[in-house]
Design an enzyme around this catalytic site. Structure first.
Site, PDB file in Angstrom:
ATOM      1  N   ASP A 151       0.837  -1.193   0.000  1.00 16.62           N
ATOM      2  CA  ASP A 151       0.000   0.000   0.000  1.00 16.62           C
ATOM      3  C   ASP A 151       0.877   1.250   0.000  1.00 16.62           C
ATOM      4  O   ASP A 151       2.038   1.209   0.412  1.00 16.62           O
ATOM      5  CB  ASP A 151      -0.910   0.019   1.228  1.00 16.62           C
ATOM      6  CG  ASP A 151      -1.895  -1.144   1.241  1.00 16.62           C
ATOM      7  OD1 ASP A 151      -2.213  -1.659   0.154  1.00 16.62           O
ATOM      8  OD2 ASP A 151      -2.323  -1.540   2.338  1.00 16.62           O
ATOM      9  N   LYS A 152       0.309   2.350  -0.445  1.00 15.10           N
ATOM     10  CA  LYS A 152       1.049   3.598  -0.600  1.00 15.10           C
ATOM     11  C   LYS A 152       1.847   3.973   0.646  1.00 15.10           C
ATOM     12  O   LYS A 152       3.008   4.371   0.558  1.00 15.10           O
ATOM     13  CB  LYS A 152       0.083   4.726  -0.963  1.00 15.10           C
ATOM     14  CG  LYS A 152       0.747   6.097  -1.118  1.00 15.10           C
ATOM     15  CD  LYS A 152      -0.275   7.154  -1.477  1.00 15.10           C
ATOM     16  CE  LYS A 152       0.388   8.524  -1.590  1.00 15.10           C
ATOM     17  NZ  LYS A 152      -0.589   9.587  -1.931  1.00 15.10           N
TER      18      LYS A 152
END
Length: 320
Positions: A151-152
């Site tokens: 995830d970012k």
């Protein structure tokens, strides 16, 4: 087959492979070609067949075409097509390991792995294309081989393949649990036990479609997360996770499901006052283990905790 694919069959910078089917029993064309070219996924082979780049005895084949002894199969691998919006961009990359077949990076928070609509540049892929200008096309496009994603705002180990062969072999390792992925996270509350396993199918949240949740309606995919208590930190705890599966937001969703959401998680944790400001969830991919796709040697990479994660631990320990 389109006139364009007819004109380009066997022409240009691609690769033409001619094979003879040797088996006594019939076999589907797509399945046999995957066995002959294991560096190509079945989906990729099927796309080539649908595009008219496979011929059986001089005639355009179909995925279900049954091959018989002596059939001649021609497979044309066209050169990869560049994505017009995907451009190399210089950015600092924290390389943990690299050779001619793969690269393992320590991803920082705030960095999206792959371009998407509305987020065309500034991604890890853009940086990889600058770092590896000779990176071959994978999956029919000029892009690096992302084996798995983070995830970012999740930090830590991520492996990228430099060839289709490495990509397929590494993905198989993850599917068969040959590759190991371990994470560290700070969660709200303290679990009563020292270790445990969370099993719960993950699917789209029934109300907020941008989120995921543990679902019981048959729409989710099986997910299994093992955790071990590392340190008790008053109203918080640091846990270490090992994944059996790799679903989107898996650790974040499972932690929230058992009542111990990850600190700083903007989607699955309620806003709570913290001793320091975090860029996102306190989740770090600390270790990645895999068998090298060419040499077979076991490779274990570890990513040091990011500075903000260390500061959070120091601040929470001071409160004890």
């Amino acid at each position: 087959m389109s006139a364009d694919s007819e004109d380009r069959f066997g022409q240009g910078d691609g690769e033409l492979l001619t094979l003879t089917y040797p088996k006594p029993l019939p076999m589907r064309l797509d399945r046999w070609l995957v066995a002959q070219r294991p560096e190509q996924s079945r989906a990729r082979i099927q796309k080539l067949i649908d595009a008219g780049y496979v011929r059986v005895n001089g005639t355009t084949g179909r995925a279900k075409t049954p091959l018989r002894p002596g059939d001649q199969v021609q497979l044309w691998m066209p050169p990869p097509e560049p994505l017009p919006y995907l451009v190399p961009q210089a950015m600092p990359l924290d390389v943990l390991f690299e050779d001619g077949h793969l690269i393992v990076l320590n991803k920082p928070a705030g960095l999206t792995v792959h371009p998407a609509p509305g987020n065309r540049d500034g991604t890890l892929v853009n940086g990889l294309l600058h770092h590896c200008p000779d990176l071959p096309g994978i999956g029919g496009e000029m892009r690096p081989g992302i084996v798995h994603r983070l995830d970012k705002d999740t930090t830590g180990c991520i492996v990228v393949a430099k060839s289709q062969e490495a990509l397929v072999k590494l993905q198989v390792q993850i599917q068969r649990r040959i590759a190991s992925r371990e994470y560290l996270a700070v969660v709200h509350g303290q679990p009563a036990a020292e270790r445990g396993t969370i099993v719960g199918a993950i699917g789209r949240h029934p109300v907020d479609r941008k989120k995921y949740a543990v679902v019981h309606d048959g729409t989710g995919r099986h997910a299994c997360t093992h955790w071990t208590l590392v340190e008790r930190l008053g109203d918080y705890a640091m846990l270490r996770f090992k994944l059996d599966t790799g679903r989107t937001h898996q650790i974040r969703v499972h932690c929230a499901h058992i009542g111990h959401p990850i600190v700083g998680d903007p989607a699955y944790s309620r806003c709570r006052r913290l001793p320091i400001e975090l860029p996102g969830q306190a989740l770090h991919a600390v270790q990645l283990g895999l068998d090298h796709p060419v040499t077979g040697e076991r490779l274990v990479c570890e990513a040091p905790l990011p500075e903000v994660f260390e500061k959070l631990l120091v601040a929470l320990r001071r409160r004890l």
